[in-house]
Write a protein that holds these residues in place. Structure first.
Motif, PDB file in Angstrom:
ATOM      1  N   ALA A  73      -6.389  -5.366   0.173  1.00 36.89           N
ATOM      2  CA  ALA A  73      -5.287  -4.361  -0.200  1.00 36.89           C
ATOM      3  C   ALA A  73      -5.792  -2.993  -0.861  1.00 36.89           C
ATOM      4  CB  ALA A  73      -4.528  -5.068  -1.278  1.00 36.89           C
TER       5      ALA A  73
ATOM      6  N   LYS B 193      -0.236   7.383   6.011  1.00 39.11           N
ATOM      7  CA  LYS B 193       0.932   6.971   5.331  1.00 39.11           C
ATOM      8  C   LYS B 193       2.180   7.111   6.151  1.00 39.11           C
ATOM      9  CE  LYS B 193       3.719   7.241   1.336  1.00 39.11           C
ATOM     10  NZ  LYS B 193       3.701   8.073  -0.087  1.00 39.11           N
TER      11      LYS B 193
ATOM     12  N   ARG C 206      -0.427  -3.597  -7.108  1.00 38.02           N
ATOM     13  CA  ARG C 206      -0.855  -4.267  -6.236  1.00 38.02           C
ATOM     14  C   ARG C 206      -1.461  -5.751  -6.553  1.00 38.02           C
ATOM     15  NH1 ARG C 206      -4.218   0.213  -5.373  1.00 38.02           N
ATOM     16  NH2 ARG C 206      -6.165  -0.542  -6.020  1.00 38.02           N
TER      17      ARG C 206
ATOM     18  N   SER D  74       1.354   3.917  -3.592  1.00 39.28           N
ATOM     19  CA  SER D  74       0.576   5.145  -3.205  1.00 39.28           C
ATOM     20  C   SER D  74       0.883   6.439  -3.850  1.00 39.28           C
ATOM     21  CB  SER D  74       0.829   5.535  -1.377  1.00 39.28           C
ATOM     22  OG  SER D  74       2.315   5.808  -1.356  1.00 39.28           O
TER      23      SER D  74
ATOM     24  N   SER E 191       0.850  -1.198   0.029  1.00 44.38           N
ATOM     25  CA  SER E 191      -0.067   0.008  -0.082  1.00 44.38           C
ATOM     26  C   SER E 191       0.630   1.225  -0.016  1.00 44.38           C
ATOM     27  CB  SER E 191      -0.991  -0.083   1.250  1.00 44.38           C
ATOM     28  OG  SER E 191      -1.681  -0.967   1.146  1.00 44.38           O
TER      29      SER E 191
ATOM     30  N   SER F 167      -5.054   0.608   0.588  1.00 35.97           N
ATOM     31  CA  SER F 167      -4.219   1.408  -0.268  1.00 35.97           C
ATOM     32  C   SER F 167      -4.900   2.779  -0.573  1.00 35.97           C
ATOM     33  CB  SER F 167      -4.096   0.841  -1.686  1.00 35.97           C
ATOM     34  OG  SER F 167      -3.010  -0.186  -1.539  1.00 35.97           O
ATOM     35  N   ARG F 168      -6.354   2.676  -0.864  1.00 39.32           N
ATOM     36  CA  ARG F 168      -6.968   4.069  -0.970  1.00 39.32           C
ATOM     37  C   ARG F 168      -7.044   4.806   0.229  1.00 39.32           C
ATOM     38  NH1 ARG F 168     -10.122   0.604  -4.388  1.00 39.32           N
ATOM     39  NH2 ARG F 168     -11.311  -0.026  -2.608  1.00 39.32           N
TER      40      ARG F 168
END
Length: 244
Positions: free
Chosen positions: A173, A187, A48, A37, A33, A177-178
């Motif tokens: 995932a 993050k 991914r 990004s 992730s 990730s979003r």
């Protein structure tokens, strides 16, 4: 096969091992992730998918090499009276890579180095992300499969647990990730987790085991705090809008 389907012990082993594999897969999902990004959305999705597919492939390949894997735990040489095996060296190398990568990303976030990153979000950046995912997939897969070998005796149970865990990783995932991409503070938290996980891998390599329960509790607690921070910021934003 029928014996396994009707055996309570086999089902218990499958459930226990699947849960453990899912927990161990959290590290993999967080790393992927963070890496994707900074890629454009389409490339991030492809990265991914490739990363998680490789995670499954590596785990299945390693399961088929059980004898070789067991041999990796045998000491090959000693350093300052400490016996080290190939598994230890791989964990140490992988842990150092995680620490270095996470530290580099933290530096980039602190320095607000988004301009250069956007310029690099081309084919070369995509390939470099895939290379890094491959390296870490190998490390996490090795750790995951050796843990599986220690918990289950039947190869079919191990394969089933790995496939189910990778399916859960695949489903989770995208949302993870979003969320990481949309919330910069999340993050930074994920990068801090990667440093912590890297330290744990290096410690494991030197035969100093840090119980993973402590690490995952810290991750869960910090993630819960960050979730409430995100919720609070969203509510404050709504309150500031006219008519909010």
């Amino acid at each position: 096969m029928m014996h396994l389907l009707t055996s309570p012990e086999a089902w218990a082993a499958l459930l226990t091992l699947t849960a453990l594999e899912i927990v161990l897969g959290i590290d993999n999902v967080i790393f992927i992730s963070v890496l994707v990004s900074r890629l454009p959305e389409k490339q991030a999705q492809r990265a991914r998918q490739i990363g998680l597919a490789l995670a499954l492939i590596f785990r299945l390949i390693l399961l088929s090499l059980l004898v070789w894997l067991i041999g990796l735990t045998a000491p090959v040489f000693s350093v300052a009276g400490q016996d080290l095996s190939w598994r230890d060296l791989i964990l140490i190398g992988g842990g150092l890579f995680l620490i270095a990568k996470a530290t580099h990303e933290i530096h980039g976030e602190v320095e607000s180095d988004h301009g250069r990153s956007d310029e690099k979000s081309t084919g070369n950046a995509f390939v470099w992300v895939i290379v890094q995912i491959i390296v870490v997939d190998l490390v996490f897969s090795l750790d995951s499969i050796i843990t599986a070998i220690g918990m289950a005796e039947d190869i079919k149970i191990m394969i089933a647990a790995v496939v189910i865990a990778c399916g859960v990783m695949y489903v989770s995932a995208g949302p993870v990730s979003r969320f990481v991409a949309e919330h910069p503070t999340t993050k930074m938290l994920a990068l801090a987790f990667l440093v912590l996980i890297g330290v744990a891998l290096v410690a494991d390599g030197f035969q100093f085991h840090i119980p993973r329960g402590y690490i995952y509790f810290a991750i869960a607690f910090s993630a819960a705090v960050e979730f409430f921070n995100v919720l609070a910021r969203r509510n404050r934003g709504k309150a500031r809008r006219p008519g909010g």
